[in-house]
Design a protein around this motif. Sequence first.
Motif, PDB file in Angstrom:
ATOM      1  N   GLU A   7     -23.139 121.171  15.990  1.00 53.90           N
ATOM      2  CA  GLU A   7     -23.438 120.046  16.888  1.00 53.90           C
ATOM      3  C   GLU A   7     -22.543 120.051  18.130  1.00 53.90           C
ATOM      4  N   VAL A  66     -22.330 113.402  18.972  1.00 50.02           N
ATOM      5  CA  VAL A  66     -23.088 112.415  18.205  1.00 50.02           C
ATOM      6  C   VAL A  66     -22.147 111.564  17.363  1.00 50.02           C
ATOM      7  N   GLN A  67     -22.338 110.256  17.449  1.00 49.19           N
ATOM      8  CA  GLN A  67     -21.596 109.332  16.608  1.00 49.19           C
ATOM      9  C   GLN A  67     -22.434 109.001  15.383  1.00 49.19           C
ATOM     10  N   ARG A  68     -21.921 109.244  14.186  1.00 51.45           N
ATOM     11  CA  ARG A  68     -22.679 109.023  12.962  1.00 51.45           C
ATOM     12  C   ARG A  68     -22.803 107.531  12.657  1.00 51.45           C
ATOM     13  N   ASP A  69     -23.923 107.184  12.016  1.00 54.46           N
ATOM     14  CA  ASP A  69     -24.103 105.802  11.577  1.00 54.46           C
ATOM     15  C   ASP A  69     -24.133 105.756  10.053  1.00 54.46           C
ATOM     16  N   SER A 128     -30.920 108.970   8.846  1.00 56.73           N
ATOM     17  CA  SER A 128     -29.866 109.554   9.658  1.00 56.73           C
ATOM     18  C   SER A 128     -30.245 110.955  10.144  1.00 56.73           C
ATOM     19  N   SER A 174     -32.625 110.314  12.958  1.00 59.14           N
ATOM     20  CA  SER A 174     -31.856 109.764  14.079  1.00 59.14           C
ATOM     21  C   SER A 174     -30.986 110.833  14.720  1.00 59.14           C
ATOM     22  N   LEU A 175     -30.390 111.693  13.893  1.00 58.67           N
ATOM     23  CA  LEU A 175     -29.542 112.766  14.415  1.00 58.67           C
ATOM     24  C   LEU A 175     -30.352 113.712  15.292  1.00 58.67           C
ATOM     25  N   GLU A 177     -33.101 113.044  16.984  1.00 60.35           N
ATOM     26  CA  GLU A 177     -33.466 112.368  18.233  1.00 60.35           C
ATOM     27  C   GLU A 177     -32.297 112.366  19.215  1.00 60.35           C
ATOM     28  N   ARG A 178     -31.087 112.264  18.700  1.00 60.00           N
ATOM     29  CA  ARG A 178     -29.910 112.262  19.573  1.00 60.00           C
ATOM     30  C   ARG A 178     -29.599 113.663  20.102  1.00 60.00           C
TER      31      ARG A 178
END
Length: 327
Positions: free
Chosen positions: A129, A148-151, A158, A161-162, A164-165
Motif C-alpha cells: 500500500e 490509507v487510514q484503517r477503520d 473494510s 473500502s480499502l 475504493e481508497r
Amino acid sequence: MDRGLDNGAEAVVIGGMVLDVNATPSTATNRGTTAPGKIRYALGGVARNIAECMSKLGAKPYMISAVGFDLAGNMLLEPWRAAGLSVEGIRRSKDIETATVCIVFDGGGELAAAVASVESIITYTSPNEDELIAMANALSSSDKFLPVQRDGKSARTSIKSLFERLKPAIWVLLEEGIKVVLVTLGPHGVFLCFKAVDGIKKHDPSKNSPFSFSRKLYEAVNVSFPPDRILGTPKSKGNYYVAVHFPALPASVVTLVGAGDCLVGGMLASVCVGLDIMQSVAVGMAAAKGAVETESTVPVEYQLARIADDAGAIYSEAKVIYCESKL
C-alpha cells in the motif's frame, strides 16, 4: 518473453542479485546500543528471488544482472550455477561492488529497517500500500495520494473500502502503461488490477515439455481449478478495468522476507506455462505462503500437490470487486 524455444515461453528477468545480511535481535533493542541475536546471510535481490522461484516451479528464466568479483558475488553465483541456471546474462566486473543489503528484523519477524540501493522497473508491478501511494505520487508529480487510514468496520466492508481508497492511485499506474498492478495487503491478501483490451493473452501450453515440472503444474492447476471461473470470458470489445481480491491463507510464519518475490515468481512462472492471470495469481500466493513458512528466502523446493491445493483454496475464495467496461 518467448525466445522461440520448443518448451514454452521463457521469462527474461532483469534486476539485482543481492547478498542479504539478516539481523534478528533476541532481545528488545535500544538506540545506540548493540543487542544480542542472530546474523544470517541469504541470497536475495527481488529479481534473483523471482528467477529462483520461477526455476523451482519449472520455468527457465534468463537472468540479466551484474555482480563483482568479491565475496558477495561468489556467494551469489556459486549456488546459481549449481542449480543449472544460466549465467550468460550476468555480467561480472572488478569495477562492480556486488549489492549487499543489511536487514534488521523485529522480534516477530517483520522488517524493522533496511539499507538498499537496488531499483527496478517492470511491466508487472507488485507494490504494497505504501509503495503504491509513493509510485502514484511520483507518476503524477504530486502528493495528492495519502496513506490509507484503517477503520474498524467488518472485514468484508473494510476490504471494499480499502479498494475504493486505493483505486485512484492504482488507476494512475494503469493509465501510465503498467499492464498489471498486484497490490499486496499482507494478511488480507492481494488486489489484482488490470486494464485489458479484449482480455489478457495467454501463452500456448502445448509448448511445455510433457515430462517437465511446468507441464505438471499446468495440468494440476487446471484439474484443481479451471480457468474463467472468476471473471468468465469477456464478450464485449474495447477496454475494461478489472479488480479482483484474493484472500491469503493462514500460515505458520517464520519470516516474511522473500514472500513478495515468491508471489511474483510464482505468478510469472504460471503465466509462462499457459495459465490465465487469475490462476497465476493464486499459484503465486501459494508460492508466497511456502516462503513465509521457511527460513530460506525462497523454499528449497516446492511440492506440486501442496502448491495446487493451496492455490485452489485461494482461487475458490477470490472475488471480483470492480469490473467496468470502457467502450
